[in-house]
Scaffold this motif. Structure first.
Motif, PDB file in Angstrom:
ATOM      1  N   MET A   1       0.831  -1.277   0.004  1.00  0.00           N
ATOM      2  CA  MET A   1      -0.026  -0.015   0.073  1.00  0.00           C
ATOM      3  C   MET A   1       0.781   1.240  -0.063  1.00  0.00           C
ATOM      4  O   MET A   1       1.606   1.422   0.931  1.00  0.00           O
ATOM      5  N   ASN A   2       0.725   1.887  -0.980  1.00  0.00           N
ATOM      6  CA  ASN A   2       1.528   3.124  -1.148  1.00  0.00           C
ATOM      7  C   ASN A   2       0.602   4.489  -1.041  1.00  0.00           C
ATOM      8  O   ASN A   2      -0.580   4.724  -1.678  1.00  0.00           O
ATOM      9  N   ILE A   3       0.889   5.453  -0.007  1.00  0.00           N
ATOM     10  CA  ILE A   3       0.231   6.444   0.343  1.00  0.00           C
ATOM     11  C   ILE A   3       1.295   7.524   0.221  1.00  0.00           C
ATOM     12  O   ILE A   3       2.014   7.745   0.750  1.00  0.00           O
ATOM     13  N   VAL A   4       0.796   8.655  -0.602  1.00  0.00           N
ATOM     14  CA  VAL A   4       1.333   9.982  -0.871  1.00  0.00           C
ATOM     15  C   VAL A   4       0.927  11.012  -0.185  1.00  0.00           C
ATOM     16  O   VAL A   4      -0.405  11.445  -0.480  1.00  0.00           O
ATOM     17  N   VAL A   5       1.534  12.004   0.423  1.00  0.00           N
ATOM     18  CA  VAL A   5       1.033  12.935   1.179  1.00  0.00           C
ATOM     19  C   VAL A   5       1.843  14.280   0.393  1.00  0.00           C
ATOM     20  O   VAL A   5       3.048  14.247   0.412  1.00  0.00           O
ATOM     21  N   ILE A   6       1.183  14.979  -0.279  1.00  0.00           N
ATOM     22  CA  ILE A   6       1.674  16.175  -0.954  1.00  0.00           C
ATOM     23  C   ILE A   6       1.513  17.483   0.001  1.00  0.00           C
ATOM     24  O   ILE A   6       0.679  18.153   0.147  1.00  0.00           O
ATOM     25  N   GLY A   7       2.684  17.839   0.596  1.00  0.00           N
ATOM     26  CA  GLY A   7       2.870  19.092   1.400  1.00  0.00           C
ATOM     27  C   GLY A   7       2.930  18.670   2.773  1.00  0.00           C
ATOM     28  O   GLY A   7       2.185  17.599   3.375  1.00  0.00           O
ATOM     29  N   ALA A   8       3.679  19.463   3.611  1.00  0.00           N
ATOM     30  CA  ALA A   8       4.081  18.980   4.934  1.00  0.00           C
ATOM     31  C   ALA A   8       3.832  20.242   5.831  1.00  0.00           C
ATOM     32  O   ALA A   8       4.559  20.141   6.787  1.00  0.00           O
ATOM     33  N   GLY A   9       2.543  20.875   5.341  1.00  0.00           N
ATOM     34  CA  GLY A   9       2.049  21.777   6.566  1.00  0.00           C
ATOM     35  C   GLY A   9       1.447  21.117   7.548  1.00  0.00           C
ATOM     36  O   GLY A   9       1.605  20.033   7.603  1.00  0.00           O
ATOM     37  N   TYR A  10       0.541  22.015   8.300  1.00  0.00           N
ATOM     38  CA  TYR A  10      -0.190  21.435   9.351  1.00  0.00           C
ATOM     39  C   TYR A  10      -1.011  20.374   8.773  1.00  0.00           C
ATOM     40  O   TYR A  10      -1.089  19.046   9.421  1.00  0.00           O
ATOM     41  N   ALA A  11      -1.903  20.443   7.729  1.00  0.00           N
ATOM     42  CA  ALA A  11      -2.845  19.436   7.272  1.00  0.00           C
ATOM     43  C   ALA A  11      -1.932  17.997   6.943  1.00  0.00           C
ATOM     44  O   ALA A  11      -2.080  16.872   7.261  1.00  0.00           O
ATOM     45  N   GLY A  12      -0.793  18.243   6.199  1.00  0.00           N
ATOM     46  CA  GLY A  12      -0.116  17.220   5.509  1.00  0.00           C
ATOM     47  C   GLY A  12       0.494  16.405   6.715  1.00  0.00           C
ATOM     48  O   GLY A  12       0.649  15.011   6.734  1.00  0.00           O
ATOM     49  N   ALA A  13       1.136  17.440   7.654  1.00  0.00           N
ATOM     50  CA  ALA A  13       1.930  16.534   8.824  1.00  0.00           C
ATOM     51  C   ALA A  13       1.108  15.771   9.557  1.00  0.00           C
ATOM     52  O   ALA A  13       1.392  14.436   9.936  1.00  0.00           O
ATOM     53  N   VAL A  14      -0.198  16.032   9.736  1.00  0.00           N
ATOM     54  CA  VAL A  14      -1.224  15.404  10.787  1.00  0.00           C
ATOM     55  C   VAL A  14      -1.459  14.368  10.022  1.00  0.00           C
ATOM     56  O   VAL A  14      -1.579  13.135  10.670  1.00  0.00           O
ATOM     57  N   ALA A  15      -1.849  14.578   8.731  1.00  0.00           N
ATOM     58  CA  ALA A  15      -2.359  13.252   8.095  1.00  0.00           C
ATOM     59  C   ALA A  15      -1.165  12.121   7.998  1.00  0.00           C
ATOM     60  O   ALA A  15      -1.501  11.088   8.271  1.00  0.00           O
ATOM     61  N   ALA A  16      -0.134  12.429   7.599  1.00  0.00           N
ATOM     62  CA  ALA A  16       0.958  11.624   7.270  1.00  0.00           C
ATOM     63  C   ALA A  16       1.440  10.976   8.992  1.00  0.00           C
ATOM     64  O   ALA A  16       1.256   9.575   8.823  1.00  0.00           O
ATOM     65  N   ASN A  17       1.471  11.591   9.863  1.00  0.00           N
ATOM     66  CA  ASN A  17       1.750  11.120  11.146  1.00  0.00           C
ATOM     67  C   ASN A  17       0.469  10.157  11.611  1.00  0.00           C
ATOM     68  O   ASN A  17       0.840   9.034  12.385  1.00  0.00           O
ATOM     69  N   ARG A  18      -0.497  10.521  11.409  1.00  0.00           N
ATOM     70  CA  ARG A  18      -1.806   9.805  11.864  1.00  0.00           C
ATOM     71  C   ARG A  18      -1.886   8.531  11.355  1.00  0.00           C
ATOM     72  O   ARG A  18      -2.132   7.521  11.659  1.00  0.00           O
ATOM     73  N   LEU A  19      -1.588   8.568   9.974  1.00  0.00           N
ATOM     74  CA  LEU A  19      -1.818   7.346   8.904  1.00  0.00           C
ATOM     75  C   LEU A  19      -0.552   6.300   9.534  1.00  0.00           C
ATOM     76  O   LEU A  19      -0.544   4.985   9.421  1.00  0.00           O
ATOM     77  N   ALA A  20       0.644   7.017   9.703  1.00  0.00           N
ATOM     78  CA  ALA A  20       1.966   6.346  10.037  1.00  0.00           C
ATOM     79  C   ALA A  20       1.344   5.259  11.533  1.00  0.00           C
ATOM     80  O   ALA A  20       1.990   4.045  11.553  1.00  0.00           O
ATOM     81  N   LYS A  21       0.479   5.705  12.296  1.00  0.00           N
ATOM     82  CA  LYS A  21       0.182   5.160  13.378  1.00  0.00           C
ATOM     83  C   LYS A  21      -0.985   4.165  12.962  1.00  0.00           C
ATOM     84  O   LYS A  21      -0.923   2.858  13.689  1.00  0.00           O
ATOM     85  N   LYS A  22      -1.630   4.424  12.550  1.00  0.00           N
ATOM     86  CA  LYS A  22      -2.820   3.587  12.229  1.00  0.00           C
ATOM     87  C   LYS A  22      -3.027   2.540  10.833  1.00  0.00           C
ATOM     88  O   LYS A  22      -3.751   1.708  10.816  1.00  0.00           O
TER      89      LYS A  22
END
Length: 359
Positions: A1-22
Motif C-alpha cells: 500500500m503506497n500513500i503519498v502526502v503532498i505538502g508538509a504543512g499542518y494538514a499534511g503533517a497531521v495526516a502523514a503522522n496519523r496514518l503512520a500510527k494507524k
C-alpha cells in the motif's frame, strides 16, 4: 500500500503522522519542496526577526515516513509526476499544498516562507526611520504590522486596509486597533489602487510615501489540483465530497486551505482537523467501512499583537464573532499555547475540534 502526502504543512503533517500510527504496514511518502516544516502562524515572527518558523521535517515526521524534496507537477492516474521527471506511484494520495498569495506588483508577500525570507532581508537593509506599509487588515496583516513595530522600533509602520479586523466583534476590533496604535502602527482605512517605487496610491486619491510595501493578504491557492485536471471551484480550490475526497478521483483526498469546504476559513485550526479526518477516512475505507462526513466548528480566533499582547475573539461554531473577547498579557500567553498546540498536533497526528454547527 503506497500513500503519498503532498505538502508538509499542518494538514499534511497531521495526516502523514496519523496514518503512520494507524496503517503501520503502509509505505508513506511525504513530498515537500523544502526540508522543513513551516509554522505558518509564526511567519510574522520569522520576518520580523523575533522568532523562528522552521523545524526540520526529521523532527516532525514519524520514523518510517519517507520524504522526497521536490515539487509535484501533476497528479496523474495513480501516480505523481514531479518537476524533475520522477514518478511516484500511489494507491491513495493526500493533497495538502496549502495557500499562497497573489501580491500586487511592487510588494513583498509575508504569508509564505519565501516571502518571509525576502521580507526579513528587506527589513534588515532599511535604515532607521524608514517607512514600512503593510497591506491587509486581516489576521495576517495585523500580526505582521504589530510584530514589526515591536521588534523594530526604529521603523515607522503603517497598516492599510478597507477594514481592519473585520472578522472580530466591534469590541474586539477596538481592542486590536488600540494595541496597534499603542505600538506606533498608523492605521489607514482605505483601499489600494496601485503601488509604485516609494509610493502607495489609494482608491481615495491619496498617496502615501513608503520605503517598503508588504502584502499580507492570503487568498490564493497553488494550481496543482487544477492543472492535474481534478475539479476545482471558481477560486481554484479542489471540489471535494463530504469526506474530503476529490469528486474527480476518490483515491485523492484534498485537505486544508486548498480544499473547497463550505464554511471553512484558511487557518491551522481548519487544516489539522481536516488532515486527521482524511487519515481516519482512509483507515475506514481500508477496513471496508463507509466513510463519514467531515464536520467541525470553530471556537474563536487568535491574533498576536507583538510578543506581549493579543486578542482572543470568541466565536460561534460557524466562526461568526460573539461579544466576548480577551486581550492583554493573558491573551498573549493563551495565543502562544494555541500556536504550540498546532505544532504538537502536526508532530503527533493528534487533532481535535468541535462538531460543526447545526444546519
Amino acid at each position: 500500500m503506497n500513500i503519498v502526502v503532498i505538502g508538509a504543512g499542518y494538514a499534511g503533517a497531521v495526516a502523514a503522522n496519523r496514518l503512520a500510527k494507524k496503517v503501520p504496514d503502509a509505505a508513506i511518502t511525504v513530498v515537500n519542496p523544502r526540508p522543513d516544516f513551516i509554522e505558518r502562524v509564526r511567519l510574522h515572527q520569522e520576518l520580523a526577526g523575533s522568532g523562528s518558523a522552521a523545524t526540520p521535517l526529521s523532527e516532525v515526521l514519524a520514523p518510517g515516513i519517507a520524504t522526497y524534496l521536490g515539487a509535484v507537477g501533476k497528479i496523474g492516474d495513480g501516480a505523481l509526476v514531479l518537476d524533475d521527471g520522477t514518478e511516484l506511484d500511489f494507491d491513495y494520495a493526500v493533497v495538502a499544498v496549502g495557500s499562497t498569495a497573489d501580491p500586487l506588483p511592487g510588494t513583498l508577500t509575508t504569508g509564505t516562507w519565501e516571502g518571509a525570507q525576502q521580507t526579513r532581508a528587506a527589513l534588515d537593509a532599511l535604515p532607521a526611520d524608514s517607512s514600512v506599509t503593510v497591506i491587509g487588515g486581516g489576521l495576517t496583516g495585523m500580526e505582521t504590522a504589530s510584530e514589526i513595530a515591536e521588534a523594530r522600533p526604529g521603523l515607522r509602520v503603517r497598516l492599510v486596509s478597507r477594514e481592519i479586523g473585520a472578522s472580530l466583534s466591534a469590541r474586539g476590533q477596538r481592542s486590536a486597533l488600540r494595541v496597534l496604535r499603542r505600538l506606533g502602527v498608523e492605521c489607514v482605512t482605505d483601499e489600494i489602487d496601485r503601488v509604485e517605487p516609494g509610493r502607495v496610491h489609494l482608491s481615495s486619491g491619496a498617496t502615501l510615501a513608503t520605503d517598503l510595501v508588504l502584502w499580507s493578504v492570503i487568498s490564493a491557492v497553488p494550481d496543482l489540483v487544477a492543472r492535474s485536471g481534478l475539479a476545482v471551484d471558481a477560486t481554484g480550490r479542489a471540489v471535494v465530497d463530504e469526506s474530503l475526497r476529490s469528486v474527480s478521483d476518490p483515491r485523492v483526498f484534498v485537505v486544508g486551505d486548498c480544499a473547497a469546504v463550505p464554511g471553512m476559513r484558511m487557518a491551522c485550526a481548519t487544516a489539522g482537523p481536516q488532515g486527521a479526518h482524511a487519515a481516519d477516512t482512509l483507515v475506514r475505507i481500508l477496513r471496508g467501512d463507509a466513510p463519514q462526513p467531515f464536520s467541525m466548528g470553530y471556537a474563536g480566533q487568535g491574533i498576536s499583537l507583538g510578543r506581549h499582547d493579543a486578542v482572543l475573539q470568541s466565536t460561534r461554531r460557524d466562526d461568526s464573532p460573539l461579544p466576548l473577547h480577551l486581550t492583554g498579557r493573558v491573551a498573549a500567553v493563551f495565543k502562544e499555547r494555541i500556536v504550540r498546540y498546532a505544532a504538537y498536533s502536526a508532530r503527533s497526528g493528534v487533532s481535535v475540534a468541535l462538531p460543526g454547527p447545526r444546519r
